[in-house]
Design a protein around this motif. Structure first.
Motif, PDB file in Angstrom:
ATOM      1  N   GLU A 221       2.016 -12.241  34.757  1.00 28.42           N
ATOM      2  CA  GLU A 221       1.802 -11.921  35.827  1.00 28.42           C
ATOM      3  C   GLU A 221       1.292 -10.501  36.040  1.00 28.42           C
ATOM      4  OE1 GLU A 221       1.790 -12.271  39.877  1.00 28.42           O
ATOM      5  OE2 GLU A 221       2.245 -13.771  38.319  1.00 28.42           O
ATOM      6  N   ARG A 224      -2.512 -11.307  35.594  1.00 25.27           N
ATOM      7  CA  ARG A 224      -3.102 -11.722  36.985  1.00 25.27           C
ATOM      8  C   ARG A 224      -3.163 -10.648  37.978  1.00 25.27           C
ATOM      9  NH1 ARG A 224      -1.197 -16.925  39.685  1.00 25.27           N
ATOM     10  NH2 ARG A 224       1.088 -16.813  38.779  1.00 25.27           N
ATOM     11  N   LYS A 228      -6.482  -9.357  40.369  1.00 25.28           N
ATOM     12  CA  LYS A 228      -6.651  -9.722  41.534  1.00 25.28           C
ATOM     13  C   LYS A 228      -6.948  -8.344  42.116  1.00 25.28           C
ATOM     14  CE  LYS A 228      -3.444 -12.147  43.643  1.00 25.28           C
ATOM     15  NZ  LYS A 228      -2.092 -12.654  44.062  1.00 25.28           N
ATOM     16  N   ASP A 234      -7.242 -15.599  43.157  1.00 27.36           N
ATOM     17  CA  ASP A 234      -6.074 -15.987  42.444  1.00 27.36           C
ATOM     18  C   ASP A 234      -6.140 -17.871  42.278  1.00 27.36           C
ATOM     19  OD1 ASP A 234      -3.309 -15.943  41.643  1.00 27.36           O
ATOM     20  OD2 ASP A 234      -2.722 -16.926  43.430  1.00 27.36           O
ATOM     21  N   ILE A 237      -7.658 -18.256  38.492  1.00 29.06           N
ATOM     22  CA  ILE A 237      -7.000 -17.941  37.326  1.00 29.06           C
ATOM     23  C   ILE A 237      -6.080 -19.006  37.045  1.00 29.06           C
ATOM     24  CG2 ILE A 237      -5.047 -16.232  36.453  1.00 29.06           C
ATOM     25  CD1 ILE A 237      -6.137 -14.367  38.525  1.00 29.06           C
ATOM     26  N   ILE A 239      -2.920 -19.605  34.555  1.00 29.40           N
ATOM     27  CA  ILE A 239      -1.831 -19.337  33.377  1.00 29.40           C
ATOM     28  C   ILE A 239      -1.225 -20.412  32.495  1.00 29.40           C
ATOM     29  CG2 ILE A 239       0.400 -18.096  33.179  1.00 29.40           C
ATOM     30  CD1 ILE A 239      -0.553 -16.529  35.570  1.00 29.40           C
TER      31      ILE A 239
END
Length: 270
Positions: A221, A224, A228, A234, A237, A239
């Motif tokens: 996170e 990420r 951003k 978003d 991306i 994960i």
């Protein structure tokens, strides 16, 4: 945006890909520990030359992994990773640096970028976060090694910005894959790490949860969030959500295996 899926190559190697990258035709992959030549504690697909493993076994492993992805191991460009935030621009002149000999890798570097075709970038991991970046518009790629130090230093963000500065990449165009690494289920850190995190992230409360006198840190996170911040969408991306420490039968984990283990590799190439 997409998924992270494991694939099997007929040469015996298991590796993972991001479907969003594959759909765009970019060569990439993240290795597992399955299908190699190394003995314990490096069994079996150890790609790290700096681990104390037999160098010939590692070379055979690198050849097998790269063959599975579709390029020659001799061409891979690697780095001497030092948990900092230097991003290195790679050209055709760098082909093969560190591919077979660790001392020939690009020094003091934790991220690589290129817009050259057929120049494979490859870094190595055992709990730290592999961040793969592909710009399908400006046609450029990057890869970052983001442990907690690199994450706090925002190396993934700096990698995208370096692609912007050098190749005209727009963050909103970039696809990002965040690969298998130690997850928030297993990654406990102390106050010294948390102090650095608070300094680097205004919304740090979203990145860690208390665990007694320690904290459980979400590196996925954190990476990420920093991407951003600069305009990476978003929706672009992915994960993987795979914790290396919780899956040592498939991946190497420095923490879960008390520092005596191998390295997975992540590679990307236009």
């Amino acid at each position: 945006m997409g998924d992270f899926v494991l694939k099997y190559d007929p040469n015996g190697v298991w590796y993972g890909i991001f479907t969003a990258f594959a759909d765009k035709g970019v060569t990439h992959g993240i290795s597992t520990r399955l299908g190699g030549h190394s003995d314990q504690p490096f069994a079996s697909l150890n790609l790290g030359l700096h681990t104390g493993d037999d160098a010939q076994a590692v070379w055979h492993n690198r050849q097998a992994f790269c063959q599975a992805l579709g390029f020659a191991a001799e061409n891979a460009v690697t780095a001497e990773q030092v948990h900092q935030d230097l991003v290195q621009l790679v050209t055709e002149k760098d082909i093969g640096r560190g591919a077979r000999r660790y001392e020939e890798a690009i020094k003091n570097t934790d991220a690589l970028i290129t817009n050259a075709k057929a120049v494979p970038l490859m870094l190595f991991f055992a709990d730290c976060v592999p961040v793969l970046i592909f710009d399908p518009v400006a046609r450029a790629v990057g890869i970052s090694h983001a442990g907690w130090k690199g994450t706090v230093a925002k190396i993934a963000q700096k990698t995208v910005l370096a692609m912007q500065d050098n190749y005209g990449s727009k963050p909103a165009d970039c696809l990002v894959g965040i690969g298998p690494s130690i997850g928030p289920c297993c990654y406990e850190v102390d106050e010294a790490v948390m102090s650095k995190l608070r300094d680097g992230f205004e919304q740090w409360e979203n990145l860690a949860t208390p665990c007694g006198e320690r904290w459980r840190l979400n590196l996925w996170e954190a990476n990420r969030q920093q991407l951003k911040e600069i305009g990476v969408m978003d929706s672009n991306i992915t994960i993987s959500g795979v914790c290396t420490a919780d899956n040592t039968q498939v991946f190497f984990s420095h923490r879960a295996e008390a520092g005596r283990t191998g390295r997975i590799g992540a590679a990307i190439m236009l």
